[in-house]
Design a protein around this motif. Structure first.
Motif, mmCIF file in Angstrom:
data_model
loop_
_atom_site.group_PDB
_atom_site.id
_atom_site.type_symbol
_atom_site.label_atom_id
_atom_site.label_comp_id
_atom_site.label_asym_id
_atom_site.label_seq_id
_atom_site.Cartn_x
_atom_site.Cartn_y
_atom_site.Cartn_z
ATOM 1 N N ILE A 1 0.713 -1.170 0.070
ATOM 2 C CA ILE A 1 0.078 0.052 0.018
ATOM 3 C C ILE A 1 0.970 1.024 -0.097
ATOM 4 N N SER A 2 0.622 2.235 -0.763
ATOM 5 C CA SER A 2 1.427 3.538 -0.827
ATOM 6 C C SER A 2 0.462 4.697 -0.680
ATOM 7 N N ILE A 3 1.153 5.560 0.268
ATOM 8 C CA ILE A 3 0.224 6.765 0.758
ATOM 9 C C ILE A 3 1.042 8.029 -0.076
ATOM 10 N N GLN B 1 0.724 12.221 0.535
ATOM 11 C CA GLN B 1 0.284 13.017 1.198
ATOM 12 C C GLN B 1 1.045 14.270 0.606
ATOM 13 N N LYS C 1 5.775 10.438 1.046
ATOM 14 C CA LYS C 1 5.451 9.229 0.299
ATOM 15 C C LYS C 1 5.837 8.074 1.192
ATOM 16 N N GLU D 1 6.083 16.550 -0.834
ATOM 17 C CA GLU D 1 4.866 15.862 -0.163
ATOM 18 C C GLU D 1 5.513 14.597 0.552
#
Length: 90
Positions: free
Chosen positions: A11-13, A15, A81, A79
């Motif tokens: 899973i990658s987020i 923001q 990651k 950002e």
């Protein structure tokens, strides 16, 4: 012969903008306490509020290590990651 375990995934987020390091550390700490056995690896780059450098981290199971590294380039979008690899991450 190698068999692929379908319960292992990533899973990658991403923001945009800056994050608060203390809040992220609390969240990651809680996540590792609750799901540490299921999280095989974590890695990422965080854009920390009031910091000119990128915060780079990695973790294997419940062992977490992070430090400030290269500076953000002028005009580079700030950002965060995060990538998680583990079992039953849904």
């Amino acid at each position: 012969e190698h068999e692929h375990d379908n319960s292992v995934s990533s899973i990658s987020i991403i923001q945009p903008g800056n994050v608060d390091l203390e809040l992220v550390q609390k969240w990651v700490g809680q996540l590792l306490q609750e799901k540490g056995a299921q999280i095989y690896r974590m890695k990422g780059v965080l854009s920390i509020s009031n910091a000119d450098e990128k915060f780079v981290y990695q973790a294997v199971h419940m062992l977490f290590r992070g430090n400030f590294d290269d500076k953000w380039e002028a005009g580079e979008p700030r950002e965060s990651k995060l990538v998680f690899i583990g079992k039953n991450l849904d």
